[in-house]
Design an enzyme around this catalytic site. Sequence first.
Site, PDB file in Angstrom:
ATOM      1  CE  LYS A 185      -2.421   2.602  -8.652  1.00  0.00           C
ATOM      2  NZ  LYS A 185      -1.857   2.873  -7.310  1.00  0.00           N
ATOM      3  CG  ASP A 210       8.428  13.871 -18.922  1.00  0.00           C
ATOM      4  OD1 ASP A 210       8.001  12.882 -19.538  1.00  0.00           O
ATOM      5  OD2 ASP A 210       9.639  14.156 -18.835  1.00  0.00           O
ATOM      6  CG  ASN A 252      -2.757   7.994  -8.347  1.00  0.00           C
ATOM      7  OD1 ASN A 252      -2.260   9.013  -8.838  1.00  0.00           O
ATOM      8  ND2 ASN A 252      -3.296   7.978  -7.145  1.00  0.00           N
ATOM      9  CG  ASP A 265      -0.730   6.187  -5.780  1.00  0.00           C
ATOM     10  OD1 ASP A 265      -1.722   6.402  -5.057  1.00  0.00           O
ATOM     11  OD2 ASP A 265      -0.703   5.300  -6.653  1.00  0.00           O
ATOM     12  CB  ALA A 317       8.988  -4.069  -8.596  1.00  0.00           C
ATOM     13  CB  ALA A 363       1.511   1.096  -5.432  1.00  0.00           C
ATOM     14  CE1 TYR A 371      -9.105  -0.015  -0.266  1.00  0.00           C
ATOM     15  CE2 TYR A 371      -6.954   0.698  -1.038  1.00  0.00           C
ATOM     16  CZ  TYR A 371      -8.280   0.392  -1.288  1.00  0.00           C
ATOM     17  OH  TYR A 371      -8.764   0.480  -2.576  1.00  0.00           O
TER      18      TYR A 371
END
Length: 271
Positions: A68, A80, A89, A105, A128, A131, A216
Amino acid sequence: MNRPYAEVIGDPIAQSKSPIIHGFWLEALGLDAEYRKTLVTADDLPRFFAERREDPDWRGCNITMPHKLAALDHVEDRGDVRSGIGAINTVFRAEDGTPVGTNTDAGGFYAPLAGFDLTGKPVTVVGAGGAARAILFALARMNVGPVTLLNRNVLKAGVLLSSFGLRGQALPLASPLAPDTALLVNASTLGMAGQPPLDLDIDGLGEEAIVYDIVYAPLETPLLAAARARGLETVDGLEMLIGQAALAFELFFGAEPPRDGDDALRDLLTA
């Protein structure tokens, strides 16, 4: 010409449920397109984007761990995102054929919380990584109260909090939860199948606390099971997954997904 397609990339990638989600919507809308999952290692990332840039059938990709942040170096950043969320993502093919990075996200995270007033209320976030960046970005715009960020690397967590203009504190992962926490978010991979467990004691949380786990696989994580056993409000990882996917789907295929079928989609994802 072959069928247009999008995909999800990551390493590992076998666990991804994104093809089920996008495939469900493509079938429901009768669109002649497909959605794949593709294993891409860190070393393969430059080659992947170079090849996809030349493929006229490619409509874009979703990005999962661990790319990511690194993927930003291989696409255009017209919104930006680098100086905002700092991670992407989703990459979509612009009208001129250029791969453009964005982040769905943050919107996917926020959607299930839209009915709650968390203004000025304390929040605790675990993790951290990429995500967490999107989640902190969303929290900053929700005007929540102080944010406690729990992470193995406390210095990294402190810098991240500061970068989003959030007041609060960074603490080690094993720190006890503040009893006035109104929202607890696991934004890490801890508790995911194949990853170390997330060891948090939530017994001190108040009765009005919301517990949100973005993991998940499994859907019923130990954190959510403990929260439900206490009768707390919970949000599982499918909420964010489906929410962010809906925003990406429209970028890929130019059509709004039929969200009235979410219950059937969840049944399919948990079958």
